[in-house]
Write an enzyme that holds these catalytic residues in place. Sequence first.
Site: not given
Ligand code: COA
Length: 374
Positions: A157
């Site tokens: 990134c």
């Molecule tokens: N639809 C519905 N539920 C979902 C889902 C989807 N597509 N994806 C995950 N969930 C669920 C999870 O399984 C989890 O359920 P649980 O609480 O029963 O275990 C819950 O939603 C929360 O998941 P989590 O992964 O903790 O969500 P989050 O709030 O952290 O959001 C991201 C996920 C990926 C959007 C977020 O963590 C993020 O953007 N992080 C930064 C990543 C980043 O910048 N990466 C760089 C990439 S280059």
Amino acid sequence: MSTSVVVSGSGLWTPENCISNEELVDSYNDYAEHFNRINQVAIEQGELTAKPFSSAEFIQKASGIKSRYVYVKEGILDIQRMYPDIPERCDEQLSDQAEMALKVAKLALTAANKQAQDIDVVIVACAYTQRSYPAIAIEVQGALGIKGFAFDMLVACSAATFALHRAYEMISAGTAKSVLLINPELTSPQVNYCDRDSHFIFGDVATAMVVESSDTASSKHVFQILSTKAVTDYSNNIRSNFGYVSRANDADPFAADKLFHQEGRKVFKEVCPMAVEHIEEHLARHQLTAENVNRWWLHQANINMNTLITRKLLGREPAESEAPIVLDKYANTASAGSIIAFNLHHQDMQSGDVGVLCSFGAGYSIGSLVLKKI
Ligand code: COA
């Protein structure tokens, strides 16, 4: 005014095809339902885990993403395939990434008021290149008829900001007169569309910038690069493991760990404070604080990350116009995100206005530039 290094033009090429959250979720949920049905016995016996269902509301709330552009849409939503169907090209044809790069390069050259012969270095910087060699950058250089040299660089990134650092250094050192940087971010082939936690994250796009000396710049919107700052700190939390050794490993290219995967929550928690500290230190070099910054062109991975970072920096909520968000339409486009934000939100800036361009992501890697409108 004394000579300085400037960004004299930029370009944005957006693919024609887009996929909304609703379309993506409908297809994934059909796939999950089919998977669970055909594997019912194995799931009941604990040999396989049932696929959980995805939700468009979750995606928008957790990430801010509403839709994404893709280079090729065919195949992605087909539950028998779940990855893009990009026909292989022969050696004599232009590669996909070079094609994306050429489209955006022409836009950036026009914006910078430059011809190809004014350029002497081409850098293709992105999260993935579709082959090891010859460099995509050299293919683009050849297609544009540019004399000089070209190379590819991969810093996930932060590839675009790190490439801007190289351009800044080359112009400062006098080893180049005008650098064309291109970010053909073809991320969709590495997205695991069968994974509920990550199927929504990425989109495809291409961005480009021209960096040169203020002595030669003649375009309308010129930004002086006051300085650059980079940091990396090793982390396993964002990985994409498919590579040229995978064949020798007898690895399955479809295995989840070979595609993009991450510990999103950990990334969120660890990267936000790093980015805040990094930006504060960078601004302090110029006796500036966040309040002196007119525009934040931040990496576009998650709207909640951007809001948290700017709130910490400013001690208040940022206005939408101060810290533009483009990921609602583009999703995470790896290194191109902050450059898209720059492309769409710089023409209204006044002479003397200051902007921060900053990426943060896999590695971990953080790259920033402090820019001042001339
Ligand atoms: N639809 C519905 N539920 C979902 C889902 C989807 N597509 N994806 C995950 N969930 C669920 C999870 O399984 C989890 O359920 P649980 O609480 O029963 O275990 C819950 O939603 C929360 O998941 P989590 O992964 O903790 O969500 P989050 O709030 O952290 O959001 C991201 C996920 C990926 C959007 C977020 O963590 C993020 O953007 N992080 C930064 C990543 C980043 O910048 N990466 C760089 C990439 S280059």
